[in-house]
Structures are given as structure tokens and as C-alpha cells.
Design a protein around this motif. Sequence first.
Motif, PDB file in Angstrom:
ATOM      1  N   ALA A 137      -4.457   4.510   1.407  1.00 15.07           N
ATOM      2  CA  ALA A 137      -5.038   4.702   2.730  1.00 15.07           C
ATOM      3  C   ALA A 137      -4.505   5.996   3.322  1.00 15.07           C
ATOM      4  CB  ALA A 137      -4.703   3.531   3.654  1.00 15.07           C
ATOM      5  N   VAL A 138      -5.332   6.640   4.128  1.00 13.26           N
ATOM      6  CA  VAL A 138      -4.922   7.796   4.920  1.00 13.26           C
ATOM      7  C   VAL A 138      -5.091   7.418   6.386  1.00 13.26           C
ATOM      8  CG1 VAL A 138      -5.428  10.182   5.573  1.00 13.26           C
ATOM      9  CG2 VAL A 138      -5.516   9.498   3.161  1.00 13.26           C
ATOM     10  N   MET A 139      -4.023   7.591   7.162  1.00 12.79           N
ATOM     11  CA  MET A 139      -4.077   7.332   8.601  1.00 12.79           C
ATOM     12  C   MET A 139      -3.898   8.677   9.299  1.00 12.79           C
ATOM     13  SD  MET A 139      -1.971   3.716   8.786  1.00 12.79           S
ATOM     14  CE  MET A 139      -2.629   3.245  10.393  1.00 12.79           C
ATOM     15  N   HIS A 140      -4.951   9.122   9.963  1.00 11.53           N
ATOM     16  CA  HIS A 140      -5.018  10.490  10.482  1.00 11.53           C
ATOM     17  C   HIS A 140      -4.666  10.521  11.964  1.00 11.53           C
ATOM     18  CE1 HIS A 140      -6.206  14.461  11.411  1.00 11.53           C
ATOM     19  NE2 HIS A 140      -7.471  14.235  11.719  1.00 11.53           N
ATOM     20  N   LEU A 141      -3.427  10.959  12.256  1.00 14.49           N
ATOM     21  CA  LEU A 141      -2.960  11.086  13.637  1.00 14.49           C
ATOM     22  C   LEU A 141      -2.677  12.529  14.036  1.00 14.49           C
ATOM     23  CD1 LEU A 141      -1.387   8.273  12.358  1.00 14.49           C
ATOM     24  CD2 LEU A 141      -1.046   8.033  14.806  1.00 14.49           C
ATOM     25  N   ALA A 142      -2.712  13.466  13.088  1.00  8.69           N
ATOM     26  CA  ALA A 142      -2.388  14.857  13.403  1.00  8.69           C
ATOM     27  C   ALA A 142      -3.396  15.424  14.386  1.00  8.69           C
ATOM     28  CB  ALA A 142      -2.374  15.694  12.127  1.00  8.69           C
ATOM     29  N   ALA A 143      -2.903  15.881  15.535  1.00 10.45           N
ATOM     30  CA  ALA A 143      -3.801  16.422  16.551  1.00 10.45           C
ATOM     31  C   ALA A 143      -2.999  17.154  17.607  1.00 10.45           C
ATOM     32  CB  ALA A 143      -4.608  15.308  17.218  1.00 10.45           C
ATOM     33  N   GLU A 144      -3.635  18.156  18.206  1.00  8.28           N
ATOM     34  CA  GLU A 144      -3.144  18.703  19.472  1.00  8.28           C
ATOM     35  C   GLU A 144      -3.615  17.735  20.554  1.00  8.28           C
ATOM     36  OE1 GLU A 144      -1.285  21.300  20.011  1.00  8.28           O
ATOM     37  OE2 GLU A 144      -1.289  22.266  18.043  1.00  8.28           O
ATOM     38  N   SER A 145      -2.710  17.354  21.482  1.00  5.44           N
ATOM     39  CA  SER A 145      -3.063  16.207  22.323  1.00  5.44           C
ATOM     40  C   SER A 145      -2.731  16.345  23.805  1.00  5.44           C
ATOM     41  CB  SER A 145      -2.367  14.947  21.793  1.00  5.44           C
ATOM     42  OG  SER A 145      -0.957  15.070  21.894  1.00  5.44           O
ATOM     43  N   HIS A 146      -2.328  17.509  24.270  1.00  5.63           N
ATOM     44  CA  HIS A 146      -1.932  17.623  25.671  1.00  5.63           C
ATOM     45  C   HIS A 146      -3.032  18.278  26.481  1.00  5.63           C
ATOM     46  CE1 HIS A 146       0.547  18.950  29.181  1.00  5.63           C
ATOM     47  NE2 HIS A 146       1.120  17.785  28.968  1.00  5.63           N
ATOM     48  N   MET A 163       0.829  -1.195   0.000  1.00  4.29           N
ATOM     49  CA  MET A 163       0.000   0.000   0.000  1.00  4.29           C
ATOM     50  C   MET A 163       0.869   1.253   0.000  1.00  4.29           C
ATOM     51  SD  MET A 163      -3.261  -0.549   2.542  1.00  4.29           S
ATOM     52  CE  MET A 163      -2.273  -0.822   4.027  1.00  4.29           C
ATOM     53  N   ARG A 164       0.247   2.332  -0.411  1.00  6.04           N
ATOM     54  CA  ARG A 164       0.806   3.668  -0.256  1.00  6.04           C
ATOM     55  C   ARG A 164      -0.039   4.350   0.813  1.00  6.04           C
ATOM     56  NH1 ARG A 164       4.051   5.147  -4.507  1.00  6.04           N
ATOM     57  NH2 ARG A 164       3.523   7.362  -4.397  1.00  6.04           N
ATOM     58  N   ILE A 165       0.595   4.712   1.944  1.00  6.93           N
ATOM     59  CA  ILE A 165      -0.130   5.223   3.099  1.00  6.93           C
ATOM     60  C   ILE A 165       0.286   6.658   3.373  1.00  6.93           C
ATOM     61  CG2 ILE A 165      -0.657   4.914   5.544  1.00  6.93           C
ATOM     62  CD1 ILE A 165       0.191   1.975   5.246  1.00  6.93           C
ATOM     63  N   LEU A 166      -0.683   7.560   3.400  1.00  7.66           N
ATOM     64  CA  LEU A 166      -0.440   8.935   3.830  1.00  7.66           C
ATOM     65  C   LEU A 166      -0.737   9.007   5.320  1.00  7.66           C
ATOM     66  CD1 LEU A 166      -1.524  12.208   2.032  1.00  7.66           C
ATOM     67  CD2 LEU A 166      -1.650  11.987   4.520  1.00  7.66           C
ATOM     68  N   VAL A 167       0.254   9.389   6.104  1.00  2.06           N
ATOM     69  CA  VAL A 167       0.112   9.504   7.555  1.00  2.06           C
ATOM     70  C   VAL A 167       0.142  10.975   7.925  1.00  2.06           C
ATOM     71  CG1 VAL A 167       1.130   8.964   9.799  1.00  2.06           C
ATOM     72  CG2 VAL A 167       1.218   7.273   7.950  1.00  2.06           C
ATOM     73  N   THR A 168      -0.927  11.485   8.523  1.00  2.00           N
ATOM     74  CA  THR A 168      -0.891  12.854   9.041  1.00  2.00           C
ATOM     75  C   THR A 168      -0.346  12.821  10.471  1.00  2.00           C
ATOM     76  OG1 THR A 168      -3.098  12.917  10.068  1.00  2.00           O
ATOM     77  CG2 THR A 168      -2.970  13.352   7.690  1.00  2.00           C
ATOM     78  N   GLY A 169       0.454  13.833  10.803  1.00  2.00           N
ATOM     79  CA  GLY A 169       1.040  13.852  12.142  1.00  2.00           C
ATOM     80  C   GLY A 169       2.098  12.800  12.349  1.00  2.00           C
ATOM     81  N   GLY A 170       2.801  12.435  11.295  1.00  2.00           N
ATOM     82  CA  GLY A 170       3.768  11.356  11.382  1.00  2.00           C
ATOM     83  C   GLY A 170       5.061  11.714  12.091  1.00  2.00           C
ATOM     84  N   ALA A 171       5.260  12.991  12.429  1.00  2.00           N
ATOM     85  CA  ALA A 171       6.446  13.373  13.201  1.00  2.00           C
ATOM     86  C   ALA A 171       6.161  13.408  14.695  1.00  2.00           C
ATOM     87  CB  ALA A 171       6.972  14.733  12.739  1.00  2.00           C
ATOM     88  N   GLY A 172       4.921  13.096  15.083  1.00  2.00           N
ATOM     89  CA  GLY A 172       4.566  13.035  16.494  1.00  2.00           C
ATOM     90  C   GLY A 172       4.949  11.705  17.106  1.00  2.00           C
ATOM     91  N   PHE A 173       4.599  11.542  18.358  1.00  2.00           N
ATOM     92  CA  PHE A 173       5.008  10.359  19.117  1.00  2.00           C
ATOM     93  C   PHE A 173       4.441   9.070  18.521  1.00  2.00           C
ATOM     94  CE2 PHE A 173       3.842   7.788  23.073  1.00  2.00           C
ATOM     95  CZ  PHE A 173       5.043   7.100  23.085  1.00  2.00           C
ATOM     96  N   ILE A 174       3.122   8.974  18.398  1.00  2.00           N
ATOM     97  CA  ILE A 174       2.510   7.750  17.873  1.00  2.00           C
ATOM     98  C   ILE A 174       2.731   7.652  16.368  1.00  2.00           C
ATOM     99  CG2 ILE A 174       0.355   6.459  17.620  1.00  2.00           C
ATOM    100  CD1 ILE A 174      -0.632   7.827  20.176  1.00  2.00           C
ATOM    101  N   GLY A 175       2.626   8.782  15.673  1.00  2.00           N
ATOM    102  CA  GLY A 175       2.807   8.758  14.224  1.00  2.00           C
ATOM    103  C   GLY A 175       4.185   8.282  13.817  1.00  2.00           C
ATOM    104  N   SER A 176       5.215   8.734  14.509  1.00  2.00           N
ATOM    105  CA  SER A 176       6.573   8.302  14.158  1.00  2.00           C
ATOM    106  C   SER A 176       6.773   6.829  14.465  1.00  2.00           C
ATOM    107  CB  SER A 176       7.619   9.156  14.881  1.00  2.00           C
ATOM    108  OG  SER A 176       7.522   9.010  16.287  1.00  2.00           O
ATOM    109  N   ALA A 177       6.170   6.342  15.563  1.00  2.00           N
ATOM    110  CA  ALA A 177       6.255   4.914  15.866  1.00  2.00           C
ATOM    111  C   ALA A 177       5.568   4.089  14.786  1.00  2.00           C
ATOM    112  CB  ALA A 177       5.627   4.624  17.230  1.00  2.00           C
ATOM    113  N   LEU A 178       4.429   4.573  14.310  1.00  2.00           N
ATOM    114  CA  LEU A 178       3.716   3.887  13.229  1.00  2.00           C
ATOM    115  C   LEU A 178       4.570   3.834  11.962  1.00  2.00           C
ATOM    116  CD1 LEU A 178       1.180   2.683  11.855  1.00  2.00           C
ATOM    117  CD2 LEU A 178       0.454   5.048  11.420  1.00  2.00           C
TER     118      LEU A 178
END
Length: 358
Positions: free
Chosen positions: A76-85, A1-16
Motif C-alpha cells: 500500500a502507498v499512503m500519500h500524505l506529502a503536501a504543502e499544507s499551510h 503489510m508493507r506500507i510506503l508513506v509519503t510525507g511521513g516526517a510531517g505532523f499527520i504522517g509521523s503520527a500515522l
Amino acid sequence: MRILVTGGAGFIGSALIRHVLRHTEHSVLNLDKLTYAGNLESLATVADDPRYRFLQADIGDAAAVSRALEDFQPDAVMHLAAESHVDRSIDGPSAFIQTNIVGTYALLDAVRAYWQALPEPRRGTFRFHHISTDEVYGDLHGADDLFRETTPYAPSSPYSASKAASDHLVRAWHRTYGLPVLVSNCSNNYGPYHFPEKLIPLMILNALEGKPLPVYGNGQQVRDWLYVEDHARALLQVVTWGMVGETYNIGGHNEKRNLDVVQGICALLEELAPAKPAGVARYADLIRFVSDRPGHDLRYAIDAGKIERELGWTPAETFESGLRKTVQWYLDNLDWCRRVQDGSYQRERLGSLGGSQP
């Protein structure tokens, strides 16, 4: 697959992203605005992989997102971008409304237009996976209660309310427009590369510096702790095998009081970092109880039975094994921590770590 990950530089996104590139043949486009919590150094080990690309963009910029979709052509788009604190959301809720609600709306509309233009069979196999939190469910009261996929929403903080709103938007785009969505709600994540303002890394780094270890209230708040690499495996299972329109709760089966978590960190540091700062006899002596934050939920706990039964996922780490790995990682990567703490990661992050542009 080709996966677009939003927020991929964050904690969970980078782990993914690290997990996908290490364990699959998929390609990834990391679309991240690079706010304070976005750190491309967390992706240094995979940045040179030819299957990895990075684009600095805001999910609220519909034109930029549309161009990225057209250029990258994701399956696929995996949407992790968020303000989270949570604490930041109490002090300044505006950014949470803008990113988590308005940004998710803009992303959904751009993805809907892209998906509707796809030819079959790609249109039929496309997936939009929205990654959310168990905090949307609010507080649990009974000692044996668990969050299930059918638990009513009752968010307590501006953060959890904004995430609840984004969940509702995603489901509405499925119901109204037919967008093939998946939703997952996870418990508290922890592990390597966690931003130092979060509970576990904050306690580790404060203890090593001889600073107080602030614990809200009486420390009796209970959370279900999920090792971030277990979560990454679960997310890949959901986007690959999950049923369209369904929600999957992801938890670690590790309910711990906040005070127990902090005491566990102190015990591990006694073993792994016995040379203490001047004037510190025991790390646990640094624990300080501070005023509780407003609207602080007492207990979260997830029933992860659905993802286990239907997708075959179970966590590999116990809290004890995961916490030991986490404490050791921070001890081994204090330079990474210092660059985050002094802000140098923001000045250096675009360099050679960003991967190729799409």
C-alpha cells in the motif's frame, strides 16, 4: 503489510507511522523530502524499529520514487506529502502547485507502473490511499450544514485548490487506469508534534513567552477539530478495510470557534502553567484581533457518518480531552519546540534519527 508513506516526517504522517509501528506488525518506508515542516525528531521513538525505514526523496522525482517502490515492494502507498499551510499558499502559491499537483501526478504515474507490474494476487490487494483535507469543499453557510463525501468542491485558497486538484487526479487514475485508490478528507488536526506555525501550538508557545495571541478577524471562524492520533487510527482503518474507489470524510465532531479555541488554551495554561511571563496578569489578556486573511472560509464541519457506519471508526478524544493532552505535551516538550523554532532540527535531523535506508 508493507506500507510506503509519503510525507511521513510531517505532523499527520509521523503520527500515522508511530501508530502503525506501535499497534500493528506492518513495516513502513517513510519517503519524505524534508522540507521545513518535515521533522525526523517526531519519529525518534520508533526510529530504531527494524520495521521502519527512511528515504529522503521528492515525490516529484519519478525515478527516485520508482526505485523506492521496486526496492521496498509495498502493499500500500499512503500519500500524505503536501504543502499544507494556507497563509504560506497565499504568499507563495508556486510550491503548492508544484508539490500538491505536479508531485501527486508524478507519484501516481510511478505507482501505476509499479502496480501494473505486480503479480496476482498482490495486484488485486494493492491500495493507493490519498489523504486530503475538508478545505477542498470551501465554505459552509447554513448553521446545520455538513461536508459529506458528495459535497461539491469549492476551494477558496491556493492550498485548498491544489489539494482539490490532487484529489481529482487520484480519482482520474482510478477511473482511467483502474488504479485501486482510496481518498479521505479530514478536518483540522491538532495534537503532539504539530509544527509551531499552526494555530494551537502557536498560541501555546506565544502565551508562554508573553507574546500576542493573534486571532484573525473577530475569531468567529468555526472548525471541526480532530485529534491527530484519532486521525491516524482512521487512516489505518481506511487503507485496511476501505472500499476501492470510495471517499471517507474523517472529522472529530468538535466544532469550535477559533476564539473559543484560543480562550480554551488560555484557561488550560492558567491551570497547567500558572507562572506567567513578566507583566502578564492573565494569558487571555494577550489575545489580539488582527486583519482577516483573504478568502478566509467561515465554517467547516464534517459528517463522519460513513466511516463510522462502514469501517467502525469513531474518535476517542473529545476536544476538551485532546486539547488538555496537547497543551500538556507542549509544556513537557519545550526543547522539541525550541529546536523547531531556532532551526536546529533541520541541521541535526539526518543523524541517527532517520532509520535505515531501503
